[in-house]
Design a protein around this motif. Structure first.
Motif, PDB file in Angstrom:
ATOM      1  N   GLU A   1      14.758  48.494  39.181  1.00 29.90           N
ATOM      2  CA  GLU A   1      13.677  49.391  38.785  1.00 29.90           C
ATOM      3  C   GLU A   1      12.362  48.629  38.765  1.00 29.90           C
ATOM      4  O   GLU A   1      12.279  47.557  38.172  1.00 29.90           O
ATOM      5  CB  GLU A   1      13.940  50.003  37.406  1.00 29.90           C
ATOM      6  N   VAL A   2      11.341  49.187  39.402  1.00 30.84           N
ATOM      7  CA  VAL A   2      10.013  48.582  39.410  1.00 30.84           C
ATOM      8  C   VAL A   2       9.074  49.474  38.599  1.00 30.84           C
ATOM      9  O   VAL A   2       8.946  50.667  38.875  1.00 30.84           O
ATOM     10  CB  VAL A   2       9.469  48.421  40.842  1.00 30.84           C
ATOM     11  N   VAL A   3       8.447  48.901  37.568  1.00 28.35           N
ATOM     12  CA  VAL A   3       7.467  49.641  36.769  1.00 28.35           C
ATOM     13  C   VAL A   3       6.096  49.016  36.997  1.00 28.35           C
ATOM     14  O   VAL A   3       5.982  47.826  37.284  1.00 28.35           O
ATOM     15  CB  VAL A   3       7.821  49.619  35.271  1.00 28.35           C
TER      16      VAL A   3
ATOM     17  N   LEU B   1      15.012  44.748  36.039  1.00 26.40           N
ATOM     18  CA  LEU B   1      13.768  45.427  35.691  1.00 26.40           C
ATOM     19  C   LEU B   1      12.600  44.542  36.112  1.00 26.40           C
ATOM     20  O   LEU B   1      12.486  43.401  35.666  1.00 26.40           O
ATOM     21  CB  LEU B   1      13.712  45.697  34.186  1.00 26.40           C
ATOM     22  N   VAL B   2      11.736  45.083  36.968  1.00 33.69           N
ATOM     23  CA  VAL B   2      10.615  44.335  37.530  1.00 33.69           C
ATOM     24  C   VAL B   2       9.311  45.009  37.104  1.00 33.69           C
ATOM     25  O   VAL B   2       9.214  46.238  37.134  1.00 33.69           O
ATOM     26  CB  VAL B   2      10.676  44.290  39.074  1.00 33.69           C
TER      27      VAL B   2
ATOM     28  N   PHE C   1       7.646  39.142  38.124  1.00 30.61           N
ATOM     29  CA  PHE C   1       7.906  39.204  36.694  1.00 30.61           C
ATOM     30  C   PHE C   1       9.092  40.148  36.513  1.00 30.61           C
ATOM     31  O   PHE C   1       8.934  41.370  36.625  1.00 30.61           O
ATOM     32  CB  PHE C   1       6.684  39.714  35.937  1.00 30.61           C
ATOM     33  N   PHE C   2      10.262  39.606  36.229  1.00 34.02           N
ATOM     34  CA  PHE C   2      11.446  40.469  36.169  1.00 34.02           C
ATOM     35  C   PHE C   2      12.476  39.927  35.192  1.00 34.02           C
ATOM     36  O   PHE C   2      12.448  38.739  34.817  1.00 34.02           O
ATOM     37  CB  PHE C   2      12.071  40.614  37.556  1.00 34.02           C
ATOM     38  N   SER C   3      13.385  40.820  34.782  1.00 37.43           N
ATOM     39  CA  SER C   3      14.480  40.455  33.897  1.00 37.43           C
ATOM     40  C   SER C   3      15.771  41.068  34.426  1.00 37.43           C
ATOM     41  O   SER C   3      15.752  42.137  35.041  1.00 37.43           O
ATOM     42  CB  SER C   3      14.221  40.963  32.470  1.00 37.43           C
ATOM     43  N   VAL C   4      16.882  40.381  34.181  1.00 37.96           N
ATOM     44  CA  VAL C   4      18.193  40.865  34.604  1.00 37.96           C
ATOM     45  C   VAL C   4      19.137  40.815  33.408  1.00 37.96           C
ATOM     46  O   VAL C   4      18.976  39.979  32.510  1.00 37.96           O
ATOM     47  CB  VAL C   4      18.767  40.022  35.766  1.00 37.96           C
TER      48      VAL C   4
END
Length: 288
Positions: A42-44, A69-70, A94-97
């Protein structure tokens, strides 16, 4: 925030042609597959912190293993010990997994941020053509003008019983006048052959999937999985004399000689003592 503000921000996505937006649909198509680790990408456009968002989702049962989540921009990004991380919109990754290695003993989960560092360095070396090094425990280094500069960082946080959220921040196209501190760097300043963020993100996530699979298959043992050896080979901290600043105004100075089986940095002091330092214990690690 008004609808007018939202519309202006959406238009601004295309205002910097050197920093095009990420294509979430293409990323999902390229990374999410049957039997693979990644289950959603998902890109926000903007959020406070992808780590905080994903930890909350996981704790509430709204996210499972393999969610990525990016964010194009983070307004409250954090590093270790709640240190701030700032960068212009779309200037980096900038992302998290969310990872849930339930069958791996919890005592070995401390290797996850080091594993992520190896994967990030591997992925960027292939996709950006940039030589990278790892500063224990969680920094990514590149060489700019003959000097080592920090171009990225990694943050691991428990998400209750759901697993561990790993956050990654990488400076991709930051220019010299945009660097937050003189010791920072970016892939562009290090001479990257590509700064296409879609390509870079795919390379990093594929490398992370491979290393995570090897580590899990070895029950989290860093030896048989090859993780301990590979991390040591790419760790710029080893072989240097450093000062580990600890809570309570304590400090240990010595040569960094190894990363042990628990992921701790081992310092050989002048007194002949080998002192292991855990990532959770350290406040700063500086050249002596």
């Amino acid at each position: 925030m008004t609808d007018r503000d939202d519309a202006a921000r959406d238009r601004s996505r295309w205002s910097d042609l050197d920093r095009p937006p990420l294509d979430g649909t293409a990323l999902r198509r390229g990374l999410v597959r049957q039997g693979g680790l990644w289950t959603d990408v998902e890109v926000v456009q903007r959020t406070g912190s992808t780590n905080s968002d994903l930890v909350s989702r996981a704790a509430e049962g709204r996210a499972g293993e393999g969610v990525v989540l990016v964010a194009e921009e983070q307004t409250a990004a954090r590093g270790r010990l709640d240190r701030r991380w700032t960068a212009p919109p779309r200037s980096g990754l900038f992302f998290s997994v969310l990872l849930a290695p339930g069958e791996v003993p919890v005592a070995r989960w401390g290797w996850l941020p080091l594993l992520t560092g190896v994967a990030v360095a591997t992925g960027l070396s292939r996709a950006a053509g940039v030589d990278t090094a790892l500063k224990w425990p969680n920094d990514l280094l590149v060489t700019v003008g003959g000097a080592e500069r920090k171009a990225g960082g990694i943050l691991a946080e428990r998400a209750g019983d759901a697993g561990v959220v790993i956050g990654v921040g990488i400076n991709v196209t930051l220019r010299a006048d945009e660097l937050p501190v003189p010791t920072a760097g970016s892939l562009a300043l290090a001479g990257a052959v590509s700064t296409d963020r879609d390509t870079l993100l795919r390379g990093v996530l594929r490398a992370l999937e491979q290393w995570y699979g090897r580590w899990r298959a070895a029950d989290g043992d860093p030896g048989p999985s090859g993780l301990q050896e590979t991390y040591a080979a790419g760790c710029a901290t080893l072989g240097r004399t450093v000062r580990a600043e600890l809570p309570g105004d304590r400090a240990v100075t010595g040569e960094a000689v190894a990363v042990d089986g628990d992921g701790r940095l081992v310092l050989a002091t002048a007194e002949g003592v080998r002192q292991p330092i855990g990532a959770g214990d350290i406040v700063h690690l500086r050249p002596a």
